[in-house]
Design an enzyme around this catalytic site. Structure first.
Site, PDB file in Angstrom:
ATOM      1  CE1 TYR A 172      -1.229  19.435 -22.728  1.00 53.97           C
ATOM      2  CE2 TYR A 172      -2.304  17.800 -21.367  1.00 53.97           C
ATOM      3  CZ  TYR A 172      -2.377  18.921 -22.152  1.00 53.97           C
ATOM      4  OH  TYR A 172      -3.587  19.528 -22.364  1.00 53.97           O
ATOM      5  CD  GLU A 196     -14.709  12.641 -22.335  1.00 60.53           C
ATOM      6  OE1 GLU A 196     -13.866  12.647 -21.418  1.00 60.53           O
ATOM      7  OE2 GLU A 196     -15.457  13.618 -22.575  1.00 60.53           O
ATOM      8  CG  HIS A 205     -16.743  13.705 -17.335  1.00 59.60           C
ATOM      9  ND1 HIS A 205     -16.870  14.907 -16.673  1.00 59.60           N
ATOM     10  CD2 HIS A 205     -15.828  13.909 -18.316  1.00 59.60           C
ATOM     11  CE1 HIS A 205     -16.064  15.794 -17.241  1.00 59.60           C
ATOM     12  NE2 HIS A 205     -15.425  15.211 -18.239  1.00 59.60           N
ATOM     13  CG  ASP A 260      -4.327  16.805 -17.676  1.00 55.60           C
ATOM     14  OD1 ASP A 260      -4.419  15.615 -18.028  1.00 55.60           O
ATOM     15  OD2 ASP A 260      -5.250  17.626 -17.833  1.00 55.60           O
TER      16      ASP A 260
HETATM   17  C1  UD2 Z   1     -10.881  15.586 -21.781  1.00 57.21           C
HETATM   18  C2  UD2 Z   1     -10.745  14.234 -21.135  1.00 57.21           C
HETATM   19  C3  UD2 Z   1      -9.563  13.524 -21.760  1.00 57.21           C
HETATM   20  C4  UD2 Z   1      -9.764  13.339 -23.244  1.00 57.21           C
HETATM   21  C5  UD2 Z   1     -10.034  14.702 -23.886  1.00 57.21           C
HETATM   22  C6  UD2 Z   1     -10.498  14.502 -25.315  1.00 57.21           C
HETATM   23  C7  UD2 Z   1     -11.407  13.969 -18.777  1.00 57.21           C
HETATM   24  C8  UD2 Z   1     -11.227  14.527 -17.411  1.00 57.21           C
HETATM   25  N1  UD2 Z   1     -10.552  14.468 -19.707  1.00 57.21           N
HETATM   26  O1  UD2 Z   1      -9.732  16.259 -21.259  1.00 57.21           O
HETATM   27  O2  UD2 Z   1      -9.378  12.270 -21.164  1.00 57.21           O
HETATM   28  O3  UD2 Z   1     -10.850  12.453 -23.468  1.00 57.21           O
HETATM   29  O4  UD2 Z   1     -11.037  15.457 -23.191  1.00 57.21           O
HETATM   30  O5  UD2 Z   1     -10.616  15.696 -25.975  1.00 57.21           O
HETATM   31  O6  UD2 Z   1     -12.225  13.113 -18.992  1.00 57.21           O
HETATM   32  N2  UD2 Z   1      -1.883  15.136 -24.097  1.00 57.21           N
HETATM   33  C9  UD2 Z   1      -0.505  15.355 -24.199  1.00 57.21           C
HETATM   34  N3  UD2 Z   1      -0.065  16.493 -24.838  1.00 57.21           N
HETATM   35  C10 UD2 Z   1      -0.923  17.433 -25.363  1.00 57.21           C
HETATM   36  C11 UD2 Z   1      -2.308  17.198 -25.246  1.00 57.21           C
HETATM   37  C12 UD2 Z   1      -2.760  16.046 -24.603  1.00 57.21           C
HETATM   38  O7  UD2 Z   1       0.300  14.553 -23.738  1.00 57.21           O
HETATM   39  O8  UD2 Z   1      -0.440  18.444 -25.909  1.00 57.21           O
HETATM   40  C13 UD2 Z   1      -2.351  13.887 -23.434  1.00 57.21           C
HETATM   41  C14 UD2 Z   1      -2.170  13.977 -21.920  1.00 57.21           C
HETATM   42  O9  UD2 Z   1      -1.928  12.688 -21.413  1.00 57.21           O
HETATM   43  C15 UD2 Z   1      -3.511  14.471 -21.463  1.00 57.21           C
HETATM   44  C16 UD2 Z   1      -4.457  13.753 -22.438  1.00 57.21           C
HETATM   45  O10 UD2 Z   1      -3.747  13.686 -23.671  1.00 57.21           O
HETATM   46  O11 UD2 Z   1      -3.751  14.138 -20.111  1.00 57.21           O
HETATM   47  C17 UD2 Z   1      -5.822  14.409 -22.638  1.00 57.21           C
HETATM   48  O12 UD2 Z   1      -5.692  15.726 -23.120  1.00 57.21           O
HETATM   49  P1  UD2 Z   1      -6.218  16.969 -22.280  1.00 57.21           P
HETATM   50  O13 UD2 Z   1      -5.939  16.718 -20.835  1.00 57.21           O
HETATM   51  O14 UD2 Z   1      -5.710  18.226 -22.851  1.00 57.21           O
HETATM   52  O15 UD2 Z   1      -7.774  16.890 -22.536  1.00 57.21           O
HETATM   53  P2  UD2 Z   1      -8.942  17.532 -21.631  1.00 57.21           P
HETATM   54  O16 UD2 Z   1      -8.366  18.063 -20.363  1.00 57.21           O
HETATM   55  O17 UD2 Z   1      -9.778  18.450 -22.445  1.00 57.21           O
END
Ligand code: UD2
Length: 297
Positions: free
Chosen positions: A70, A247, A177, A157
């Site tokens: 990331y 979340e 959301h 991201d």
């Molecule tokens: C959703 C939520 C996210 C979080 C997650 C929980 C929205 C749009 N997104 O996104 O905020 O609540 O669900 O499951 O509401 N990260 C890293 N390295 C990794 C994985 C994660 O740095 O390998 C960090 C990074 O800052 C990322 C954040 O954790 O932006 C959230 O992870 P995600 O973007 O993979 O989660 P996502 O898109 O399913």
């Protein structure tokens, strides 16, 4: 915690459009039933609101996690933040990463500062996402509360596309959301198992808030992260992981502790979604990512 006098000083400005009682947006709701503003384009005057907040001499902190691959999102995140996020305010970015050498060097404008904080990596993406609450809480205690007035915790991201400014400041700030703003509460993806500390029943809930943004006064974000972390750990002891990790805990917290300001989905869009007619501008959005390629598992 740093405390600020919070009075709406009449700004030193020549003129601005007269506020009207019977003229304004009618296609969206811009206040919650507990009388917190819901911020949409067209309901605030950006120049007026900046002129009110500017004299307060505020510092706005932003935390962002860039763990594992990331880290590749950081460049766009920071470069677009420099164009659109809290322009003309003092900003402090706190970047948490296990790859400090890969943090890109981005030209920051005057009054803006970036701190890199090393944290361990992880083999589970759920853990990375979930441990954010704990790390934010600890860093508020050791550092952020001495250095900033307000804090926004954001997903990396993502990119900024349009103004995200002082209209978003408030005691406790959450964002709707983009996937669930026209959904009935029984269809929200809350944690539904009563054994979990993030449990929400079918007849509970206001809005479904995105975990990609938590904001407010540093002290209020501190309380939120402390409580969510505690409940998250209680779940872990019982071998439960809430449906959407932190979340889910955030949504439960905000049901019992109402936000004082709610940001519309303009402040958290998703690039794969076509813009809908009520969304006049997209300010911040999650980029399209290949989960399989980017996550550790
Ligand atoms: C959703 C939520 C996210 C979080 C997650 C929980 C929205 C749009 N997104 O996104 O905020 O609540 O669900 O499951 O509401 N990260 C890293 N390295 C990794 C994985 C994660 O740095 O390998 C960090 C990074 O800052 C990322 C954040 O954790 O932006 C959230 O992870 P995600 O973007 O993979 O989660 P996502 O898109 O399913």
């Amino acid at each position: 915690f740093r405390t600020k006098e919070w009075n709406m000083v009449i700004p030193d400005m020549s003129s601005y459009n007269q506020p009207r009682i019977l003229v304004g947006r009618t296609d969206v709701v811009s206040v919650t039933p507990w009388l917190a503003p819901i911020v949409w384009e067209g309901i605030f005057d950006p120049v007026l609101i900046d002129n009110i907040y500017k004299p307060m001499n505020l510092t706005i902190a932003t935390t962002v996690f860039a763990v594992g691959k990331y880290v590749s999102f950081l460049k766009d995140f920071l470069e677009t933040a420099e164009k659109h996020f809290m322009i003309n305010f003092r900003v402090r970015y706190y970047v948490f990463t296990d790859r400090p050498n890969e943090v890109p060097s981005v030209n920051l404008s005057g009054g803006r500062h970036l701190t890199v904080i090393s944290i361990p990596g992880s083999n589970r993406w759920q853990e990375i996402s979930a441990q954010r609450m704990k790390i934010i809480h600890n860093t508020i205690e050791t550092q952020i509360r001495k250095e900033a007035d307000y804090l926004f915790c954001l997903d990396v991201d993502s990119k900024f596309h349009f103004r995200w400014g002082s209209e978003s400041l408030g005691r406790l700030v959450s964002v709707i959301h983009p996937g669930y703003y026209d959904t009935t509460r029984n269809n929200f993806p809350y944690e539904r198992r009563p054994a979990s500390k993030a449990f929400m029943s079918m007849d509970q809930g206001d809005y479904y808030y995105g975990g990609a943004m938590i904001g407010g006064l540093v002290e209020d974000v501190y309380k939120l992260t402390k409580e969510c972390q505690k409940r998250f750990e209680e779940d872990a002891k019982n071998s439960i992981e809430a449906a959407w990790q932190e979340e889910s805990h955030l949504n439960r917290y905000l049901y019992y502790n109402k936000p004082s300001k709610v940001l519309s989905p303009e402040y958290l869009w998703q690039d794969f979604k076509a813009r809908t007619k009520e969304v006049k501008v997209i300010r911040f959005s999650g980029v399209i990512k290949n989960y399989a390629a980017i996550r550790p598992n």
